[in-house]
Design a protein around this motif. Structure first.
Motif, PDB file in Angstrom:
ATOM      1  N   LYS A   3       0.829  -1.200   0.000  1.00 28.11           N
ATOM      2  CA  LYS A   3       0.000   0.000   0.000  1.00 28.11           C
ATOM      3  C   LYS A   3       0.870   1.259   0.000  1.00 28.11           C
ATOM      4  N   HIS A   6       2.141   1.860  -3.386  1.00 26.69           N
ATOM      5  CA  HIS A   6       1.083   2.408  -4.235  1.00 26.69           C
ATOM      6  C   HIS A   6       0.901   3.906  -3.996  1.00 26.69           C
ATOM      7  N   SER A  26      -5.982   3.104 -12.026  1.00 28.16           N
ATOM      8  CA  SER A  26      -6.450   1.727 -11.871  1.00 28.16           C
ATOM      9  C   SER A  26      -5.709   0.796 -12.837  1.00 28.16           C
ATOM     10  N   VAL A  31      -5.098  -2.258  -9.974  1.00 28.04           N
ATOM     11  CA  VAL A  31      -5.994  -2.422  -8.819  1.00 28.04           C
ATOM     12  C   VAL A  31      -7.362  -1.873  -9.211  1.00 28.04           C
ATOM     13  N   SER A  32      -8.370  -2.106  -8.394  1.00 26.85           N
ATOM     14  CA  SER A  32      -9.721  -1.643  -8.699  1.00 26.85           C
ATOM     15  C   SER A  32      -9.823  -0.127  -8.556  1.00 26.85           C
ATOM     16  N   GLU A  33     -10.825   0.450  -9.219  1.00 24.95           N
ATOM     17  CA  GLU A  33     -11.035   1.897  -9.121  1.00 24.95           C
ATOM     18  C   GLU A  33     -11.434   2.305  -7.707  1.00 24.95           C
ATOM     19  N   SER A  34     -12.163   1.452  -6.996  1.00 20.90           N
ATOM     20  CA  SER A  34     -12.538   1.776  -5.612  1.00 20.90           C
ATOM     21  C   SER A  34     -11.293   1.844  -4.719  1.00 20.90           C
ATOM     22  N   THR A  35     -10.311   0.972  -4.981  1.00 20.42           N
ATOM     23  CA  THR A  35      -9.055   1.026  -4.231  1.00 20.42           C
ATOM     24  C   THR A  35      -8.310   2.325  -4.520  1.00 20.42           C
ATOM     25  N   ARG A  37      -9.610   5.165  -5.414  1.00 20.75           N
ATOM     26  CA  ARG A  37     -10.314   6.271  -4.749  1.00 20.75           C
ATOM     27  C   ARG A  37      -9.932   6.352  -3.276  1.00 20.75           C
ATOM     28  N   ARG A  38      -9.817   5.206  -2.625  1.00 14.54           N
ATOM     29  CA  ARG A  38      -9.405   5.201  -1.211  1.00 14.54           C
ATOM     30  C   ARG A  38      -8.008   5.780  -1.060  1.00 14.54           C
ATOM     31  N   TYR A  39      -7.096   5.385  -1.958  1.00 14.94           N
ATOM     32  CA  TYR A  39      -5.736   5.912  -1.910  1.00 14.94           C
ATOM     33  C   TYR A  39      -5.730   7.436  -2.105  1.00 14.94           C
TER      34      TYR A  39
END
Length: 257
Positions: A3, A6, A26, A31-35, A37-39
């Motif tokens: 992480k 990333h 992404s 990685v997923s787009e939701s991941t 967004r969290r980053y």
């Protein structure tokens, strides 16, 4: 990749490019787009980036080389871009051949053409998104210029694209810009796109600049043309009065929407 790796990679990309979109990150990080967004939210909470719809921007966003990616730019000044598009489409006559430059304002013109025009016209495109928007409309003959595609921006550029454009003439060219200055003229963040824009201008009987009011007073990396080259300007009604006066003194046909 961890992480922390990333997060460091994302921060480096944003610093280098000025902005990045969620979809770009992404694919880049796998990685997923939701991941993603969290980053981005984490980096924003740490005060390291500016979070915007569809992606993120660097804190130092005023450097001349800065240019947001398509999905980020698409969310900026959207209401004004739509008004510019409405006015631009009013100027398209039946049977016209027009050229749409790359960019999010010309993309809105393409969407407005699809909504409003039911007469035969020909559109020459140097943008993958613009061509995709118009490609399913039976009233529009869409010609897409071949060449290289800028990842994340979807504009078409390169020697072959310039060569193809030399074969065309159009009644109207709708030109976009990263920056507009009364003395320095039209400038662009991408050197590759400048050669395309110069050729677009040569192809058109009438060159219409379509740019939201925030582009005025700025200077980007590479020069496209002087203001004298532009026949008409369509921009937002919030344009600074000083620019309105300068453009009127230069004899420019200025439309505020």
């Amino acid at each position: 990749m961890s992480k922390s790796d990333h997060l460091a990679t994302i921060l480096n990309l944003i610093t280098e490019k000025g902005s990045v979109s969620v979809s770009y990150l992404s694919k880049y990080l796998k990685v997923s787009e939701s991941t993603v967004r969290r980053y981005l939210n984490e980096l924003s909470n740490m005060g390291l980036i500016i979070r915007v719809h569809g992606g993120a921007m660097a804190l130092k966003e005023n450097k001349v080389s800065y240019e947001p990616m398509f999905e980020v730019k698409a969310s900026l000044m959207l209401s004004e871009k739509r008004k510019i598009a409405e006015k631009a489409v009013e100027m398209i006559d039946e049977g016209d051949t027009i050229i749409l430059d790359s960019g999010t304002t010309t993309y809105q013109i393409a969407k407005e053409i699809n909504r409003k025009i039911n007469r035969k016209i020909t559109v020459i495109s140097v943008d993958v998104k613009v061509a995709e928007e118009l490609g399913s409309n039976p009233n529009i003959e869409t010609i897409t210029i071949g060449g290289k595609v800028r990842p994340g921006y979807f504009s078409i550029f390169g020697e072959y694209a310039v060569f193809m454009l030399k074969e065309f003439q159009a009644e109207k060219v709708f030109l976009s810009a990263d920056a507009v200055h009364p003395d320095k003229g039209i400038t662009n963040s991408s050197v590759e796109e400048v050669f395309i824009k110069k050729q677009l201008i040569d192809c058109g009987r009438k060159v219409i600049l379509v740019a939201d009011h925030t582009k005025f007073g700025k200077i980007a990396l590479a020069k496209v043309c002087d203001m004298d080259t532009i026949d008409m300007i369509i921009t937002g009604k919030d344009l600074d009065e000083s620019f309105i006066e300068i453009l009127n003194n230069k004899g420019k046909e200025l439309i505020l929407v």
